[in-house]
Design a protein around this motif. Structure first.
Motif, PDB file in Angstrom:
ATOM      1  N   THR A  81      37.429 101.889 -24.038  1.00  0.00           N
ATOM      2  CA  THR A  81      36.543 103.057 -23.976  1.00  0.00           C
ATOM      3  C   THR A  81      36.294 103.514 -22.549  1.00  0.00           C
ATOM      4  OG1 THR A  81      35.412 102.092 -25.896  1.00  0.00           O
ATOM      5  CG2 THR A  81      34.346 103.965 -24.821  1.00  0.00           C
ATOM      6  N   ALA A  82      36.268 104.816 -22.347  1.00  0.00           N
ATOM      7  CA  ALA A  82      35.869 105.402 -21.063  1.00  0.00           C
ATOM      8  C   ALA A  82      34.342 105.520 -21.062  1.00  0.00           C
ATOM      9  CB  ALA A  82      36.505 106.766 -20.876  1.00  0.00           C
ATOM     10  N   ILE A  83      33.696 104.722 -20.248  1.00  0.00           N
ATOM     11  CA  ILE A  83      32.234 104.666 -20.229  1.00  0.00           C
ATOM     12  C   ILE A  83      31.687 105.631 -19.183  1.00  0.00           C
ATOM     13  CG2 ILE A  83      30.245 103.198 -19.734  1.00  0.00           C
ATOM     14  CD1 ILE A  83      31.566 102.625 -22.416  1.00  0.00           C
ATOM     15  N   HIS A  84      30.691 106.435 -19.586  1.00  0.00           N
ATOM     16  CA  HIS A  84      30.076 107.414 -18.689  1.00  0.00           C
ATOM     17  C   HIS A  84      28.695 106.979 -18.198  1.00  0.00           C
ATOM     18  CE1 HIS A  84      32.924 109.713 -21.299  1.00  0.00           C
ATOM     19  NE2 HIS A  84      33.282 110.194 -20.115  1.00  0.00           N
ATOM     20  N   ALA A  85      28.053 106.057 -18.912  1.00  0.00           N
ATOM     21  CA  ALA A  85      26.737 105.571 -18.487  1.00  0.00           C
ATOM     22  C   ALA A  85      26.559 104.139 -18.977  1.00  0.00           C
ATOM     23  CB  ALA A  85      25.619 106.452 -19.040  1.00  0.00           C
ATOM     24  N   ILE A  86      25.837 103.363 -18.185  1.00  0.00           N
ATOM     25  CA  ILE A  86      25.509 101.978 -18.547  1.00  0.00           C
ATOM     26  C   ILE A  86      23.998 101.831 -18.484  1.00  0.00           C
ATOM     27  CG2 ILE A  86      25.801  99.537 -17.993  1.00  0.00           C
ATOM     28  CD1 ILE A  86      28.374 100.288 -16.499  1.00  0.00           C
ATOM     29  N   ILE A  87      23.423 101.241 -19.519  1.00  0.00           N
ATOM     30  CA  ILE A  87      21.974 101.003 -19.562  1.00  0.00           C
ATOM     31  C   ILE A  87      21.726  99.513 -19.712  1.00  0.00           C
ATOM     32  CG2 ILE A  87      19.819 101.445 -20.802  1.00  0.00           C
ATOM     33  CD1 ILE A  87      20.991 104.090 -21.747  1.00  0.00           C
ATOM     34  N   THR A  88      20.817  98.998 -18.898  1.00  0.00           N
ATOM     35  CA  THR A  88      20.427  97.596 -18.985  1.00  0.00           C
ATOM     36  C   THR A  88      18.905  97.508 -19.051  1.00  0.00           C
ATOM     37  OG1 THR A  88      20.727  95.413 -17.962  1.00  0.00           O
ATOM     38  CG2 THR A  88      20.280  97.253 -16.476  1.00  0.00           C
ATOM     39  N   ARG A  89      18.403  96.303 -19.202  1.00  0.00           N
ATOM     40  CA  ARG A  89      16.960  96.070 -19.107  1.00  0.00           C
ATOM     41  C   ARG A  89      16.707  95.139 -17.928  1.00  0.00           C
ATOM     42  NH1 ARG A  89      15.735  93.837 -24.623  1.00  0.00           N
ATOM     43  NH2 ARG A  89      13.922  93.004 -23.552  1.00  0.00           N
ATOM     44  N   GLY A  90      16.468  93.870 -18.166  1.00  0.00           N
ATOM     45  CA  GLY A  90      16.134  92.981 -17.047  1.00  0.00           C
ATOM     46  C   GLY A  90      17.164  91.935 -16.723  1.00  0.00           C
ATOM     47  N   LYS A  91      18.143  91.733 -17.605  1.00  0.00           N
ATOM     48  CA  LYS A  91      19.084  90.634 -17.397  1.00  0.00           C
ATOM     49  C   LYS A  91      20.512  91.104 -17.141  1.00  0.00           C
ATOM     50  CE  LYS A  91      16.480  87.298 -20.194  1.00  0.00           C
ATOM     51  NZ  LYS A  91      16.507  86.414 -21.391  1.00  0.00           N
ATOM     52  N   GLY A  92      20.946  92.123 -17.875  1.00  0.00           N
ATOM     53  CA  GLY A  92      22.313  92.583 -17.719  1.00  0.00           C
ATOM     54  C   GLY A  92      22.570  93.127 -16.328  1.00  0.00           C
TER      55      GLY A  92
ATOM     56  N   ARG B 128      31.278 114.371 -26.708  1.00  0.00           N
ATOM     57  CA  ARG B 128      30.176 113.419 -26.543  1.00  0.00           C
ATOM     58  C   ARG B 128      30.544 112.360 -25.511  1.00  0.00           C
ATOM     59  NH1 ARG B 128      26.413 113.011 -31.185  1.00  0.00           N
ATOM     60  NH2 ARG B 128      26.372 110.751 -30.955  1.00  0.00           N
ATOM     61  N   LYS B 129      29.584 112.051 -24.665  1.00  0.00           N
ATOM     62  CA  LYS B 129      29.785 111.016 -23.655  1.00  0.00           C
ATOM     63  C   LYS B 129      29.599 109.633 -24.282  1.00  0.00           C
ATOM     64  CE  LYS B 129      30.441 113.878 -20.206  1.00  0.00           C
ATOM     65  NZ  LYS B 129      29.605 113.952 -19.019  1.00  0.00           N
ATOM     66  N   ASN B 130      30.089 108.612 -23.580  1.00  0.00           N
ATOM     67  CA  ASN B 130      30.034 107.235 -24.057  1.00  0.00           C
ATOM     68  C   ASN B 130      29.073 106.417 -23.199  1.00  0.00           C
ATOM     69  OD1 ASN B 130      32.107 107.819 -25.942  1.00  0.00           O
ATOM     70  ND2 ASN B 130      33.659 107.447 -24.371  1.00  0.00           N
ATOM     71  N   VAL B 131      28.138 105.747 -23.873  1.00  0.00           N
ATOM     72  CA  VAL B 131      27.127 104.955 -23.175  1.00  0.00           C
ATOM     73  C   VAL B 131      27.256 103.490 -23.591  1.00  0.00           C
ATOM     74  CG1 VAL B 131      24.656 104.546 -22.875  1.00  0.00           C
ATOM     75  CG2 VAL B 131      25.533 106.888 -22.975  1.00  0.00           C
ATOM     76  N   LEU B 132      27.237 102.621 -22.589  1.00  0.00           N
ATOM     77  CA  LEU B 132      27.323 101.179 -22.814  1.00  0.00           C
ATOM     78  C   LEU B 132      25.952 100.547 -22.641  1.00  0.00           C
ATOM     79  CD1 LEU B 132      28.854  98.422 -23.051  1.00  0.00           C
ATOM     80  CD2 LEU B 132      29.234  98.584 -20.566  1.00  0.00           C
ATOM     81  N   LEU B 133      25.500  99.791 -23.641  1.00  0.00           N
ATOM     82  CA  LEU B 133      24.251  99.026 -23.546  1.00  0.00           C
ATOM     83  C   LEU B 133      24.579  97.568 -23.245  1.00  0.00           C
ATOM     84  CD1 LEU B 133      22.126 100.257 -26.613  1.00  0.00           C
ATOM     85  CD2 LEU B 133      21.975 101.002 -24.241  1.00  0.00           C
ATOM     86  N   LEU B 134      23.962  97.029 -22.211  1.00  0.00           N
ATOM     87  CA  LEU B 134      24.141  95.611 -21.893  1.00  0.00           C
ATOM     88  C   LEU B 134      23.106  94.741 -22.587  1.00  0.00           C
ATOM     89  CD1 LEU B 134      24.941  95.741 -18.060  1.00  0.00           C
ATOM     90  CD2 LEU B 134      26.519  95.783 -20.012  1.00  0.00           C
TER      91      LEU B 134
ATOM     92  N   CYS C 229      34.740 101.061 -14.845  1.00  0.00           N
ATOM     93  CA  CYS C 229      34.370 102.303 -15.547  1.00  0.00           C
ATOM     94  C   CYS C 229      34.593 103.485 -14.605  1.00  0.00           C
ATOM     95  CB  CYS C 229      32.906 102.251 -15.986  1.00  0.00           C
ATOM     96  SG  CYS C 229      32.457 100.824 -16.987  1.00  0.00           S
ATOM     97  N   PRO C 230      35.825 103.903 -14.414  1.00  0.00           N
ATOM     98  CA  PRO C 230      36.129 104.950 -13.416  1.00  0.00           C
ATOM     99  C   PRO C 230      35.473 106.299 -13.697  1.00  0.00           C
ATOM    100  CG  PRO C 230      38.055 104.426 -14.759  1.00  0.00           C
ATOM    101  CD  PRO C 230      37.037 103.386 -15.063  1.00  0.00           C
ATOM    102  N   GLN C 231      35.023 106.548 -14.932  1.00  0.00           N
ATOM    103  CA  GLN C 231      34.361 107.816 -15.254  1.00  0.00           C
ATOM    104  C   GLN C 231      32.829 107.688 -15.266  1.00  0.00           C
ATOM    105  OE1 GLN C 231      36.144 110.217 -18.403  1.00  0.00           O
ATOM    106  NE2 GLN C 231      37.909 108.834 -18.446  1.00  0.00           N
ATOM    107  N   LEU C 232      32.331 106.596 -14.703  1.00  0.00           N
ATOM    108  CA  LEU C 232      30.894 106.317 -14.729  1.00  0.00           C
ATOM    109  C   LEU C 232      30.114 107.358 -13.926  1.00  0.00           C
ATOM    110  CD1 LEU C 232      28.937 104.147 -15.845  1.00  0.00           C
ATOM    111  CD2 LEU C 232      29.190 102.940 -13.658  1.00  0.00           C
ATOM    112  N   GLU C 233      29.069 107.922 -14.562  1.00  0.00           N
ATOM    113  CA  GLU C 233      28.215 108.926 -13.923  1.00  0.00           C
ATOM    114  C   GLU C 233      26.798 108.420 -13.674  1.00  0.00           C
ATOM    115  OE1 GLU C 233      28.232 112.617 -16.155  1.00  0.00           O
ATOM    116  OE2 GLU C 233      30.218 112.144 -16.966  1.00  0.00           O
ATOM    117  N   VAL C 234      26.342 107.522 -14.542  1.00  0.00           N
ATOM    118  CA  VAL C 234      24.944 107.095 -14.505  1.00  0.00           C
ATOM    119  C   VAL C 234      24.856 105.607 -14.803  1.00  0.00           C
ATOM    120  CG1 VAL C 234      22.660 107.361 -15.562  1.00  0.00           C
ATOM    121  CG2 VAL C 234      24.152 109.355 -15.330  1.00  0.00           C
ATOM    122  N   VAL C 235      24.003 104.901 -14.060  1.00  0.00           N
ATOM    123  CA  VAL C 235      23.595 103.546 -14.442  1.00  0.00           C
ATOM    124  C   VAL C 235      22.078 103.560 -14.519  1.00  0.00           C
ATOM    125  CG1 VAL C 235      25.614 102.412 -13.453  1.00  0.00           C
ATOM    126  CG2 VAL C 235      23.561 102.695 -12.060  1.00  0.00           C
ATOM    127  N   ALA C 236      21.512 102.828 -15.471  1.00  0.00           N
ATOM    128  CA  ALA C 236      20.072 102.923 -15.690  1.00  0.00           C
ATOM    129  C   ALA C 236      19.498 101.581 -16.083  1.00  0.00           C
ATOM    130  CB  ALA C 236      19.768 103.946 -16.783  1.00  0.00           C
TER     131      ALA C 236
END
Length: 316
Positions: free
Chosen positions: A41-52, A2-8, A62-69
């Motif tokens: 944690t090795a983060i693979h994706a980061i998700i934000t809304r309007g402020k983060g 499973r990949k790891n996703v960070l929520l801001l 996050c050297p393993q980062l694949e996606v930012v959203a």
């Protein structure tokens, strides 16, 4: 694995449930929690809304980062160029806020044109006699000038037309639409109401400044639900005080939240809502689900909507 996703920032409950079904979810809503997650944690994706903010230092952490959203349309808080340079997909939710932002635009337009804010406030203060000094007008028969004819601008045009308004527009390029395409100066000079739907970039920053405001018809109204920094607020205040324009209504400001004493916000012929145009229950849920669904697809070998990958052409 499973990949790891960070929520801001927080997202809709239904979207959180989708994430948790497919990936490991970590939250970094403040500096301390963010630092802790990044250290462990090795983060693979980061998700934000309007402020983060998703900026180069965070990406590099996050050297393993694949996606930012971003759960939204605009990407002001995502460094797209930096992500693209690192071969990281940038995902957003194009078109997801079209209906709600068009509705919010027309709501502000009606409130300002008909002086509804002061009328409602007067009645709440038991001042029914306010009607004796009421001034206002209707949209029917007025000319609506739209700057920026993307999805939202086109929706506003159609609704304005349904109200009986005469629509004309200026955009970076003309479109195959039943409305006259004219220069920005011509649109500003002819319009009773001007509605801004431009993206924010180096070309559009402060585009409504002293010169543009001087072109507007005396008494004309300016509506901004796009980006606060499209408008030079010093020039705007001068134009309002000189009664060069009739009023200003916005859902966005250059700095949010504003300093409490920001003169434009306090002006009697100004209405500002707190960047809430897309925060309706339906749209908030839809934006979060669309974004999360495409992030999960991108991380798990699925097929994200190609239109949701903002920098797809640059990565190909």
């Amino acid at each position: 694995m499973r990949k790891n996703v960070l929520l801001l920032e927080t997202i809709a409950e239904e979207a959180m449930a989708v994430l948790q079904d497919h990936v490991n979810v970590y939250t970094g809503y403040d500096a301390d929690s963010l630092k802790q997650v990044l250290s462990d944690t090795a983060i693979h994706a980061i998700i934000t809304r309007g402020k983060g903010l998703i900026h180069p230092p965070l990406m590099d952490a996050c050297p393993q980062l694949e996606v930012v959203a971003r759960c939204g349309v605009g990407l002001d808080n995502v460094d797209v160029a930096a992500a693209t340079a690192r071969k990281i997909k940038v995902i957003n939710a194009p078109g997801s806020n079209t209906a709600t932002m068009a509705e919010h635009t027309l709501a502000l337009m009606l409130m300002l044109m008909r002086n509804m804010y002061e009328s409602v406030a007067a009645v709440k203060q038991n001042n029914w006699n306010w009607r004796n000094q009421y001034t206002g007008d209707e949209l029917h028969g007025k000319t609506l000038g739209i700057l920026g004819m993307g999805n939202i601008g086109q929706r506003v045009a159609r609704i304005g037309e349904a109200f009986g308004m005469n629509v004309l527009y200026w955009s970076k390029s003309s479109h195959d639409l039943p409305y006259p395409y004219q220069s920005m100066e011509a649109v500003l000079r002819q319009s009773d109401v001007v509605s801004l739907h431009l993206p924010f970039n180096n070309e559009t920053a402060g585009i409504i400044g002293e010169q543009a405001l001087s072109w507007m018809k005396p008494g004309a109204l300016l509506i901004n639900t796009a980006r606060g920094a499209l408008v030079d607020h010093v020039a705007l205040l001068q134009a309002l005080n000189a009664q060069q324009i009739g009023g200003y209504a916005a859902d966005v400001l250059p700095e949010e939240p504003p300093v409490q004493s920001l003169p434009v916000v306090q002006h009697p012929r100004v209405i500002v809502t707190p960047h809430s145009g897309s925060l309706t229950a339906s749209t908030y849920r839809q934006i979060c689900l669309l974004t999360v669904g495409n992030v999960v697809a991108a991380l798990t070998g699925g097929n994200p909507d190609p239109n949701s990958i903002y920098n797809r052409h640059a990565l190909s």
